[in-house]
Motif scaffolding. Structure first.
Motif, PDB file in Angstrom:
ATOM      1  N   ASP A  77       0.907  -1.118  -0.436  1.00 14.11           N
ATOM      2  CA  ASP A  77      -0.196   0.268  -0.494  1.00 14.11           C
ATOM      3  C   ASP A  77       0.658   1.429   0.129  1.00 14.11           C
ATOM      4  O   ASP A  77       0.359   2.190  -0.364  1.00 14.11           O
ATOM      5  CB  ASP A  77      -0.780   0.015   0.811  1.00 14.11           C
ATOM      6  N   SER A 117      -7.722  -7.160  17.072  1.00 11.26           N
ATOM      7  CA  SER A 117      -9.144  -7.406  15.789  1.00 11.26           C
ATOM      8  C   SER A 117      -8.748  -8.442  15.511  1.00 11.26           C
ATOM      9  O   SER A 117      -9.756  -9.296  14.477  1.00 11.26           O
ATOM     10  CB  SER A 117      -9.264  -5.662  14.992  1.00 11.26           C
ATOM     11  N   MET A 152       0.446   0.500  14.962  1.00  9.27           N
ATOM     12  CA  MET A 152      -0.786   0.909  14.075  1.00  9.27           C
ATOM     13  C   MET A 152      -2.417   1.602  14.381  1.00  9.27           C
ATOM     14  O   MET A 152      -2.549   2.513  14.070  1.00  9.27           O
ATOM     15  CB  MET A 152      -1.629  -0.212  13.693  1.00  9.27           C
ATOM     16  N   ASN A 153      -2.409   1.970  15.624  1.00  6.81           N
ATOM     17  CA  ASN A 153      -3.360   2.586  16.463  1.00  6.81           C
ATOM     18  C   ASN A 153      -2.692   3.998  16.205  1.00  6.81           C
ATOM     19  O   ASN A 153      -3.073   4.535  15.793  1.00  6.81           O
ATOM     20  CB  ASN A 153      -3.494   2.381  18.104  1.00  6.81           C
ATOM     21  N   SER A 181       0.896  -3.604  17.373  1.00  4.53           N
ATOM     22  CA  SER A 181      -0.882  -2.916  17.096  1.00  4.53           C
ATOM     23  C   SER A 181      -0.545  -1.592  17.752  1.00  4.53           C
ATOM     24  O   SER A 181      -1.226  -0.111  16.712  1.00  4.53           O
ATOM     25  CB  SER A 181      -1.096  -3.863  18.050  1.00  4.53           C
ATOM     26  N   TRP A 238      -5.609  -2.959  17.256  1.00  2.00           N
ATOM     27  CA  TRP A 238      -5.390  -4.632  15.393  1.00  2.00           C
ATOM     28  C   TRP A 238      -4.827  -5.538  16.606  1.00  2.00           C
ATOM     29  O   TRP A 238      -5.265  -6.276  16.075  1.00  2.00           O
ATOM     30  CB  TRP A 238      -3.370  -2.968  15.208  1.00  2.00           C
ATOM     31  N   GLU A 292      -8.180   6.277  13.317  1.00  2.00           N
ATOM     32  CA  GLU A 292      -9.545   5.590  13.236  1.00  2.00           C
ATOM     33  C   GLU A 292     -10.084   4.690  13.078  1.00  2.00           C
ATOM     34  O   GLU A 292     -11.023   4.582  13.351  1.00  2.00           O
ATOM     35  CB  GLU A 292      -9.674   6.798  11.776  1.00  2.00           C
ATOM     36  N   ARG A 293      -8.887   4.216  12.270  1.00  2.00           N
ATOM     37  CA  ARG A 293      -9.249   2.074  12.251  1.00  2.00           C
ATOM     38  C   ARG A 293      -8.971   2.029  13.428  1.00  2.00           C
ATOM     39  O   ARG A 293      -9.187   0.256  13.525  1.00  2.00           O
ATOM     40  CB  ARG A 293      -8.700   1.713  10.562  1.00  2.00           C
ATOM     41  N   TYR A 294      -7.698   2.162  13.754  1.00  2.00           N
ATOM     42  CA  TYR A 294      -8.475   1.076  15.374  1.00  2.00           C
ATOM     43  C   TYR A 294      -7.682   2.496  16.702  1.00  2.00           C
ATOM     44  O   TYR A 294      -6.767   2.252  16.952  1.00  2.00           O
ATOM     45  CB  TYR A 294      -6.608   0.362  15.507  1.00  2.00           C
ATOM     46  N   PRO A 295      -8.883   2.766  16.697  1.00  2.88           N
ATOM     47  CA  PRO A 295      -8.815   4.046  18.318  1.00  2.88           C
ATOM     48  C   PRO A 295      -7.996   3.102  19.699  1.00  2.88           C
ATOM     49  O   PRO A 295      -7.531   4.169  20.547  1.00  2.88           O
ATOM     50  CB  PRO A 295     -10.451   3.649  18.481  1.00  2.88           C
ATOM     51  N   TYR A 318      -3.411   4.697  12.189  1.00  3.99           N
ATOM     52  CA  TYR A 318      -4.408   4.889  11.725  1.00  3.99           C
ATOM     53  C   TYR A 318      -5.023   5.054  13.084  1.00  3.99           C
ATOM     54  O   TYR A 318      -6.174   3.613  13.741  1.00  3.99           O
ATOM     55  CB  TYR A 318      -4.722   3.184  10.853  1.00  3.99           C
TER      56      TYR A 318
END
Length: 187
Positions: A52, A104, A87-88, A84, A101, A93-96, A91
């Motif tokens: 990505d 999930s 990632m928080n 994780s 992460w 908004e995706r991993y509050p 992102y």
């Protein structure tokens, strides 16, 4: 001119839970090319971030959040928790929260499914980590591992065919093994 990189292993020694050879190969290539070695889901996501175009951003955020480079923590026992946390931060908004992460992914198995997926992962790992290299996969004890298991034979064949078709000489598979020769054979 060939810039070789080798991944050499005994499939019986590294295969997990009766897995297919192509899955074991991907894990060994991940290890050789510097992906997370302690959690296959993290290693898979490292590649996803590269695909990505987010890998450099991830590394920068990791160094800021973890106060050390990702390369220094990626092989620790709690690497998935550090991943994780990053990632928080990357992102939110995706991993509050820092463990979002990680939670999930609970119950997921890392790794690839089909031989085609395995070859695509190997192709992309080489593209991002060793673009000029030719990969030599030397897998020992293959005949013993596939003996009597038609599904393993078929998937190994599909893996070999896809390596040739998709990587066109950038990866070579040497599958080694020994079988007891028929003592009655005259040839």
């Amino acid at each position: 001119r060939v810039n070789p990189i080798a991944v050499v292993f005994d499939v019986g020694a590294v295969a997990r839970d009766n897995e297919q050879i192509h899955a074991a190969v991907v894990r060994q290539v991940q290890r050789r090319l510097g992906y997370c070695t302690t959690d296959p889901i993290v290693a898979d996501f490292e590649l996803r971030l590269e695909r990505d175009g987010e890998w450099k951003k991830f590394e920068a955020v990791a160094e800021k959040v973890l106060t050390k480079p990702w390369a220094a923590v990626k092989d620790k026992a709690l690497a998935e928790e550090d991943f994780s946390t990053v990632m928080n931060a990357l992102y939110p908004e995706r991993y509050p929260d820092p463990m979002a992460w990680y939670t999930s992914r609970a119950g997921m198995h890392g790794g690839v499914g089909s031989p085609e997926d395995a070859v695509a992962a190997i192709r992309d790992m080489l593209k991002f980590r060793k673009p000029d290299a030719t990969l030599f996969l030397v897998v020992d004890e293959v005949s013993q591992y596939v003996l009597g298991n038609q599904d393993r034979v078929l998937r190994l064949t599909a893996f070999a065919e896809n390596l040739g078709a998709m990587l066109k000489g950038k990866a070579w598979l040497l599958a080694l093994g020994q079988q007891k020769l028929d003592e009655d054979a005259d040839e």
